[in-house]
Write an enzyme that holds these catalytic residues in place. Sequence first.
Site, mmCIF file in Angstrom:
data_model
loop_
_atom_site.group_PDB
_atom_site.id
_atom_site.type_symbol
_atom_site.label_atom_id
_atom_site.label_comp_id
_atom_site.label_asym_id
_atom_site.label_seq_id
_atom_site.Cartn_x
_atom_site.Cartn_y
_atom_site.Cartn_z
ATOM 1 N N GLY A 134 18.930 28.886 -9.771
ATOM 2 C CA GLY A 134 19.097 29.218 -11.178
ATOM 3 C C GLY A 134 18.085 30.198 -11.763
ATOM 4 N N TYR A 159 17.215 16.222 -24.765
ATOM 5 C CA TYR A 159 16.909 17.628 -24.438
ATOM 6 C C TYR A 159 16.350 18.346 -25.671
ATOM 7 C CZ TYR A 159 17.843 22.099 -21.967
ATOM 8 O OH TYR A 159 17.744 23.316 -21.329
ATOM 9 N N THR A 174 24.340 28.893 -14.473
ATOM 10 C CA THR A 174 23.547 28.384 -13.337
ATOM 11 C C THR A 174 24.125 27.040 -12.906
ATOM 12 O OG1 THR A 174 22.011 27.056 -14.645
ATOM 13 C CG2 THR A 174 21.398 29.357 -14.317
ATOM 14 N N LYS A 216 12.692 20.057 -25.533
ATOM 15 C CA LYS A 216 12.535 21.516 -25.657
ATOM 16 C C LYS A 216 11.868 21.899 -26.977
ATOM 17 C CE LYS A 216 14.242 22.702 -21.633
ATOM 18 N NZ LYS A 216 13.445 23.411 -20.617
ATOM 19 N N ILE A 229 23.380 29.887 -20.002
ATOM 20 C CA ILE A 229 23.291 30.814 -18.867
ATOM 21 C C ILE A 229 24.044 30.199 -17.686
ATOM 22 C CG2 ILE A 229 21.736 32.141 -17.394
ATOM 23 C CD1 ILE A 229 21.207 32.684 -20.361
HETATM 24 N N1 LIG Z 1 21.213 27.283 -17.650
HETATM 25 C C1 LIG Z 1 21.133 27.282 -18.963
HETATM 26 O O1 LIG Z 1 22.126 27.482 -19.674
HETATM 27 C C2 LIG Z 1 19.810 27.069 -19.642
HETATM 28 C C3 LIG Z 1 19.742 27.331 -21.019
HETATM 29 C C4 LIG Z 1 18.537 27.141 -21.677
HETATM 30 C C5 LIG Z 1 17.428 26.710 -20.969
HETATM 31 N N2 LIG Z 1 17.516 26.445 -19.649
HETATM 32 C C6 LIG Z 1 16.301 25.970 -18.974
HETATM 33 O O2 LIG Z 1 16.020 26.806 -17.879
HETATM 34 C C7 LIG Z 1 15.352 26.067 -16.853
HETATM 35 C C8 LIG Z 1 16.090 26.273 -15.529
HETATM 36 O O3 LIG Z 1 17.423 25.831 -15.704
HETATM 37 P P1 LIG Z 1 18.577 26.201 -14.645
HETATM 38 O O4 LIG Z 1 19.806 26.400 -15.441
HETATM 39 O O5 LIG Z 1 18.123 27.263 -13.716
HETATM 40 O O6 LIG Z 1 18.678 24.794 -13.896
HETATM 41 P P2 LIG Z 1 19.114 24.457 -12.378
HETATM 42 O O7 LIG Z 1 19.502 23.014 -12.409
HETATM 43 O O8 LIG Z 1 20.080 25.451 -11.866
HETATM 44 O O9 LIG Z 1 17.737 24.626 -11.596
HETATM 45 C C9 LIG Z 1 16.633 23.824 -11.929
HETATM 46 C C10 LIG Z 1 15.718 23.711 -10.728
HETATM 47 O O10 LIG Z 1 14.667 22.804 -11.109
HETATM 48 C C11 LIG Z 1 14.457 21.904 -10.042
HETATM 49 N N3 LIG Z 1 13.906 20.643 -10.540
HETATM 50 C C12 LIG Z 1 14.548 19.664 -11.232
HETATM 51 N N4 LIG Z 1 13.705 18.659 -11.469
HETATM 52 C C13 LIG Z 1 12.506 19.019 -10.933
HETATM 53 C C14 LIG Z 1 11.236 18.398 -10.850
HETATM 54 N N5 LIG Z 1 11.019 17.171 -11.353
HETATM 55 N N6 LIG Z 1 10.220 19.073 -10.252
HETATM 56 C C15 LIG Z 1 10.424 20.294 -9.726
HETATM 57 N N7 LIG Z 1 11.610 20.929 -9.746
HETATM 58 C C16 LIG Z 1 12.630 20.285 -10.346
HETATM 59 C C17 LIG Z 1 15.834 21.708 -9.408
HETATM 60 O O11 LIG Z 1 15.731 21.236 -8.084
HETATM 61 C C18 LIG Z 1 16.414 23.116 -9.502
HETATM 62 O O12 LIG Z 1 16.120 23.887 -8.357
HETATM 63 C C19 LIG Z 1 15.327 24.626 -17.330
HETATM 64 O O13 LIG Z 1 14.066 24.338 -17.919
HETATM 65 C C20 LIG Z 1 16.412 24.589 -18.382
HETATM 66 O O14 LIG Z 1 16.211 23.568 -19.341
HETATM 67 C C21 LIG Z 1 18.681 26.618 -18.961
#
Ligand SMILES: NC(=O)c1ccc[n+]([C@@H]2O[C@H](COP(=O)([O-])OP(=O)(O)OC[C@H]3O[C@@H](n4cnc5c(N)ncnc54)[C@H](O)[C@@H]3O)[C@@H](O)[C@H]2O)c1
Length: 249
Positions: free
Chosen positions: A16, A149, A186, A153, A184
């Site tokens: 992601g 969440y 992912t 956040k 996003i």
């Molecule tokens: N995708 C979205 O729409 C979106 C929107 C806003 C914010 N975010 C934020 O972006 C960040 C990444 O999100 P993403 O969409 O890439 O998520 P994702 O689930 O695709 O990837 C998250 C990664 O974090 C790792 N992870 C989870 N728990 C963990 C832990 N305890 N220790 C270490 N690693 C850990 C997972 O193994 C994974 O590889 C997050 O903080 C999420 O809240 C995502």
Amino acid sequence: MELQGKVALVTGAAAGLGEAAARKLAEAGATVVVTDIETATGEAVAGSIGGMFVRHDVTSEADWAAALAAVEQRYGRLDVLVNNAGITLMGSIDEMDLAGFRRTLDVDLVGTFIGCKLAIPLMSRSGGGSIVNIASIAGLQASANLVAYNAAKAGVTLMTKSIALHCATTGTRIRVNSVHPGVIRTAMLDKVMAQVPNPQELMEGFVAVHPIGHIGEPDDIAEMVLYLASARSRFVTGAAMVVDGGATS
Ligand SMILES: NC(=O)c1ccc[n+]([C@@H]2O[C@H](COP(=O)([O-])OP(=O)(O)OC[C@H]3O[C@@H](n4cnc5c(N)ncnc54)[C@H](O)[C@@H]3O)[C@@H](O)[C@H]2O)c1
């Protein structure tokens, strides 16, 4: 190659947004330490960008200490920390149980706190640097079904400003900012969709709240991470950088 000679650590970088940020920082010349709880995919990402993988649960202070010690031993410095690892558990105050609430805060907020706390001394010894905390637009505006969440956040948002003020006024030369993605594409999005009865309807709803007409791609966020990591943002600290296609406008 604006990050040539710099060392960056990205948490949750096996997939992601973390993976995209790790690749972007490496393209800009940084040596990137990929950390995650997912060893196989994390090692694959690290291998493909010539960096090091460290298995690291961000909720564990001992894991943080070991990861940072490994970075210092191998590279002698840390210039950029991207606190990206996160989880999303959906649920309203009626639906969310205490265990889910605590778990969300532990990964999304406490993990970021520990990372900042333990990395700042190493970054200070490295002459300063940049911390980028990946928050969310859910840290700026609430949804009825995101009680945990939203809390986590929103916590990251103001905690980032507090740490930025501390770092700015104590001569550390460390800048600290948060990034607030809209929705996003992912694996996290897939996990969120799997928690609802009608994922198609949810996706249409996601698109509808982004005035630009579509959801974002991981690279849209990685570009902001690169900007904040680089000297181009040298006057930017304590900022909440929104990258959301107009969703919160
Ligand atoms: N995708 C979205 O729409 C979106 C929107 C806003 C914010 N975010 C934020 O972006 C960040 C990444 O999100 P993403 O969409 O890439 O998520 P994702 O689930 O695709 O990837 C998250 C990664 O974090 C790792 N992870 C989870 N728990 C963990 C832990 N305890 N220790 C270490 N690693 C850990 C997972 O193994 C994974 O590889 C997050 O903080 C999420 O809240 C995502």
